[in-house]
Design a protein around this motif. Structure first.
Motif, PDB file in Angstrom:
ATOM      1  N   VAL A 158       0.694  -1.074  -0.219  1.00  0.00           N
ATOM      2  CA  VAL A 158       0.061   0.127   0.029  1.00  0.00           C
ATOM      3  C   VAL A 158       0.880   1.259  -0.098  1.00  0.00           C
ATOM      4  O   VAL A 158       0.605   2.291  -0.783  1.00  0.00           O
ATOM      5  N   ARG A 159       1.971   1.188   0.745  1.00  0.00           N
ATOM      6  CA  ARG A 159       2.681   2.602   0.929  1.00  0.00           C
ATOM      7  C   ARG A 159       3.368   2.654  -0.473  1.00  0.00           C
ATOM      8  O   ARG A 159       3.420   3.942  -0.769  1.00  0.00           O
ATOM      9  N   ARG A 160       3.894   1.790  -0.816  1.00  0.00           N
ATOM     10  CA  ARG A 160       4.706   2.041  -2.276  1.00  0.00           C
ATOM     11  C   ARG A 160       3.777   2.527  -3.238  1.00  0.00           C
ATOM     12  O   ARG A 160       4.030   3.440  -3.811  1.00  0.00           O
ATOM     13  N   LYS A 161       2.618   2.036  -3.437  1.00  0.00           N
ATOM     14  CA  LYS A 161       1.540   2.216  -4.441  1.00  0.00           C
ATOM     15  C   LYS A 161       1.132   3.940  -4.165  1.00  0.00           C
ATOM     16  O   LYS A 161       0.762   4.768  -5.094  1.00  0.00           O
ATOM     17  N   HIS A 162       0.899   4.168  -2.876  1.00  0.00           N
ATOM     18  CA  HIS A 162       0.539   5.266  -2.374  1.00  0.00           C
ATOM     19  C   HIS A 162       1.407   6.389  -2.755  1.00  0.00           C
ATOM     20  O   HIS A 162       1.189   7.574  -3.051  1.00  0.00           O
ATOM     21  N   GLY A 163       2.906   5.991  -2.659  1.00  0.00           N
ATOM     22  CA  GLY A 163       3.773   7.167  -3.174  1.00  0.00           C
ATOM     23  C   GLY A 163       3.683   7.441  -4.780  1.00  0.00           C
ATOM     24  O   GLY A 163       4.348   8.484  -5.186  1.00  0.00           O
ATOM     25  N   GLU A 164       2.961   6.530  -5.620  1.00  0.00           N
ATOM     26  CA  GLU A 164       2.595   6.890  -6.674  1.00  0.00           C
ATOM     27  C   GLU A 164       1.395   7.654  -7.104  1.00  0.00           C
ATOM     28  O   GLU A 164       1.088   8.150  -8.365  1.00  0.00           O
ATOM     29  N   VAL A 165       0.765   7.986  -6.361  1.00  0.00           N
ATOM     30  CA  VAL A 165      -0.534   8.712  -6.493  1.00  0.00           C
ATOM     31  C   VAL A 165      -0.533  10.128  -6.804  1.00  0.00           C
ATOM     32  O   VAL A 165       0.374  10.937  -6.302  1.00  0.00           O
ATOM     33  N   ASP A 166      -1.086  10.482  -7.956  1.00  0.00           N
ATOM     34  CA  ASP A 166      -0.834  11.885  -8.373  1.00  0.00           C
ATOM     35  C   ASP A 166      -1.695  12.909  -7.937  1.00  0.00           C
ATOM     36  O   ASP A 166      -2.597  12.607  -6.845  1.00  0.00           O
ATOM     37  N   SER A 167      -1.961  14.234  -8.336  1.00  0.00           N
ATOM     38  CA  SER A 167      -2.688  15.336  -7.638  1.00  0.00           C
ATOM     39  C   SER A 167      -4.264  14.820  -8.060  1.00  0.00           C
ATOM     40  O   SER A 167      -4.930  15.444  -7.278  1.00  0.00           O
ATOM     41  N   SER A 168      -4.538  14.056  -8.800  1.00  0.00           N
ATOM     42  CA  SER A 168      -5.963  13.831  -9.066  1.00  0.00           C
ATOM     43  C   SER A 168      -6.197  12.622  -8.210  1.00  0.00           C
ATOM     44  O   SER A 168      -7.713  12.367  -8.273  1.00  0.00           O
ATOM     45  N   GLY A 169      -5.400  11.972  -7.225  1.00  0.00           N
ATOM     46  CA  GLY A 169      -5.890  11.066  -6.338  1.00  0.00           C
ATOM     47  C   GLY A 169      -5.927   9.821  -6.721  1.00  0.00           C
ATOM     48  O   GLY A 169      -6.466   8.752  -6.321  1.00  0.00           O
ATOM     49  N   ARG A 170      -4.789   9.250  -7.879  1.00  0.00           N
ATOM     50  CA  ARG A 170      -4.818   8.185  -8.300  1.00  0.00           C
ATOM     51  C   ARG A 170      -3.689   7.629  -8.754  1.00  0.00           C
ATOM     52  O   ARG A 170      -2.853   8.502  -9.103  1.00  0.00           O
ATOM     53  N   ALA A 171      -3.419   6.255  -9.052  1.00  0.00           N
ATOM     54  CA  ALA A 171      -2.136   5.862  -9.298  1.00  0.00           C
ATOM     55  C   ALA A 171      -2.296   4.661 -10.491  1.00  0.00           C
ATOM     56  O   ALA A 171      -3.437   3.825 -10.217  1.00  0.00           O
ATOM     57  N   ALA A 172      -1.423   4.460 -11.475  1.00  0.00           N
ATOM     58  CA  ALA A 172      -1.470   3.397 -12.448  1.00  0.00           C
ATOM     59  C   ALA A 172      -1.050   2.225 -11.819  1.00  0.00           C
ATOM     60  O   ALA A 172      -0.203   2.047 -10.766  1.00  0.00           O
ATOM     61  N   ILE A 173      -1.737   0.993 -12.280  1.00  0.00           N
ATOM     62  CA  ILE A 173      -1.143  -0.325 -11.674  1.00  0.00           C
ATOM     63  C   ILE A 173      -0.482  -0.950 -13.156  1.00  0.00           C
ATOM     64  O   ILE A 173      -0.984  -0.945 -14.275  1.00  0.00           O
ATOM     65  N   GLN A 174       0.737  -1.354 -12.847  1.00  0.00           N
ATOM     66  CA  GLN A 174       1.499  -2.132 -14.006  1.00  0.00           C
ATOM     67  C   GLN A 174       1.740  -3.490 -13.886  1.00  0.00           C
ATOM     68  O   GLN A 174       1.410  -4.073 -12.805  1.00  0.00           O
ATOM     69  N   ASP A 175       1.990  -4.142 -14.941  1.00  0.00           N
ATOM     70  CA  ASP A 175       1.958  -5.605 -14.819  1.00  0.00           C
ATOM     71  C   ASP A 175       3.680  -5.824 -14.848  1.00  0.00           C
ATOM     72  O   ASP A 175       4.551  -4.709 -14.769  1.00  0.00           O
ATOM     73  N   ARG A 176       4.093  -6.865 -14.653  1.00  0.00           N
ATOM     74  CA  ARG A 176       5.575  -7.163 -14.385  1.00  0.00           C
ATOM     75  C   ARG A 176       6.434  -6.588 -15.641  1.00  0.00           C
ATOM     76  O   ARG A 176       7.646  -6.266 -15.136  1.00  0.00           O
ATOM     77  N   TRP A 177       5.845  -6.304 -16.726  1.00  0.00           N
ATOM     78  CA  TRP A 177       6.887  -5.470 -17.874  1.00  0.00           C
ATOM     79  C   TRP A 177       6.617  -4.132 -17.651  1.00  0.00           C
ATOM     80  O   TRP A 177       7.156  -3.426 -18.481  1.00  0.00           O
ATOM     81  N   GLY A 178       5.891  -3.444 -16.881  1.00  0.00           N
ATOM     82  CA  GLY A 178       5.721  -2.241 -16.720  1.00  0.00           C
ATOM     83  C   GLY A 178       4.598  -1.588 -17.430  1.00  0.00           C
ATOM     84  O   GLY A 178       4.617  -0.282 -17.379  1.00  0.00           O
ATOM     85  N   SER A 179       3.831  -2.392 -17.951  1.00  0.00           N
ATOM     86  CA  SER A 179       2.741  -1.810 -18.784  1.00  0.00           C
ATOM     87  C   SER A 179       1.376  -1.311 -17.827  1.00  0.00           C
ATOM     88  O   SER A 179       1.284  -2.165 -17.131  1.00  0.00           O
ATOM     89  N   ALA A 180       0.772  -0.190 -18.142  1.00  0.00           N
ATOM     90  CA  ALA A 180      -0.183   0.153 -17.478  1.00  0.00           C
ATOM     91  C   ALA A 180      -1.361  -0.909 -17.506  1.00  0.00           C
ATOM     92  O   ALA A 180      -1.928  -1.071 -18.684  1.00  0.00           O
TER      93      ALA A 180
END
Length: 360
Positions: free
Chosen positions: A27-49
């Motif tokens: 949760v902490r790591r993903k929360h660090g990616e949250v942008d100003s709109s209040g959301r973050a992208a989830i990527q697969d193991r290859w980095g694709s959203a």
């Protein structure tokens, strides 16, 4: 009143198979990616959203992990592949609540009230605004001594500690409450008072979260104890080490959260706090309205026969008209935020209406 416990169980069961520290770190790591709109992208193991997660969903996941993930070392450690299934469990619960609770257009419109209170506050990442407001209000001579007596630390020391611990939490997640902060002007007593304010044991946090838990339309809106105690000690053999799954809550705790420390203290601080906030509003007005054609006037008393009365807190005037501003520091009660058509909401709105018309 509906019951969605049947839809809640899959989330509970999934979390019971996972080790708690790994879930909270996820949760902490993903929360660090949250942008100003209040959301973050989830990527697969290859980095694709492959999806998105919203800030408030991470708050819910942290809350539920505290309730159901375990501390046994043999439990499986969560990894990023677990994020989408866990978030989907949360969404299925909220979708089922909507299906069961919203049966008309009017009900749908009323539900926007609770959604606004759940989501809007996490779409404002401007911590500097909140910190300046807290510094200006709680640092006022009107409330400073009372604040330090209740909280146990000076405001500058508390804000310094908040920055230090939020920074540590954002980098590694774990904060050491035994560290020496004297190099930045914080005494050991102030350090200990700060951690007592923002930290909780694992059992204390779980007990508080369990007591607030519900399985009806208010499930996702109930107060999260991590807002009061954003640092949690998960380890019985390391009582001075705390994990922080959502670092932003540390800064919220020493800004928005301070109001409740003073409110619960029993001290007669209300009038002093109100005057300090009124002065802060005046500062903002004088900075914004500084043209020669604009005039900012503070409250003045007047009399109606023998009765002394207070005028409007602030009046801003120019050639086009007059803006009358009355400063209020009331907060809406939680039960009025999470129920769209209850007597608690009606009482809160009536109280607000009384304040609006008091000068008529």
């Amino acid at each position: 009143m509906i019951n969605v416990y049947d839809k809640y169980k899959p989330l509970r069961n999934a979390l019971r198979t996972l080790e708690i520290e790994s879930v909270l770190q996820l949760v902490r790591r993903k929360h660090g990616e949250v942008d100003s709109s209040g959301r973050a992208a989830i990527q697969d193991r290859w980095g694709s959203a492959i999806g998105i997660v919203f800030n408030w969903e991470l708050h819910l996941l942290a809350r539920e992990a505290m309730l159901h993930a375990g501390r046994d070392p043999w439990l499986r450690r969560a990894d990023r592949g677990d994020l989408i299934p866990l978030v989907n469990h949360i969404r299925r619960i909220t979708e089922e609540i909507s299906k069961r609770a919203i049966d008309s257009g009017e009900r749908a419109m009323k539900s926007l009230h609770t959604l606004m209170h759940q989501q809007a506050r996490w779409q404002n990442p401007r911590d500097w605004d909140r910190l300046y407001r807290a510094h200006r209000v709680y640092g006022s001579q009107l409330v400073r001594d009372m604040f330090e007596a209740i909280v146990g630390t000076s405001l500058p020391s508390m804000i310094t500690m908040a920055f230090a611990t939020a920074g540590q939490a954002a980098r590694v997640g774990v904060v050491d409450a035994a560290a020496d902060y004297s190099g930045v002007g914080v005494t050991q007593d102030e350090r200990d008072a700060y951690f007592a304010m923002v930290g909780a044991s694992y059992s204390e946090a779980r007990e508080a979260l369990s007591a607030a838990q519900r399985y009806d339309e208010g499930w996702s809106h109930t107060w999260n104890y991590l807002e009061a105690k954003p640092l949690v000690c998960l380890w019985d053999d390391r009582p001075k080490q705390f994990l922080c799954p959502i670092p932003e809550l540390v800064l919220r705790r020493v800004t928005e959260g301070l109001f409740y420390d003073l409110a619960k203290s029993g001290a007669k601080y209300g009038n002093a706090y109100g005057l300090a906030f009124q002065d802060y509003v005046g500062d903002v007005l004088t900075v914004q309205f500084k043209r020669s054609s604009q005039k900012v006037m503070a409250e003045e008393e007047y009399r109606v026969k023998r009765d002394r009365k207070d005028g409007v807190d602030w009046i801003v005037s120019d050639a086009t008209g007059h803006l009358m501003i009355e400063c209020k520091t009331r907060r809406m009660r939680l039960d009025a935020k999470i129920t769209p058509d209850s007597e608690h909401l009606t009482e809160t709105l009536s109280d607000l209406a009384d304040s609006i018309v008091q000068h008529y």
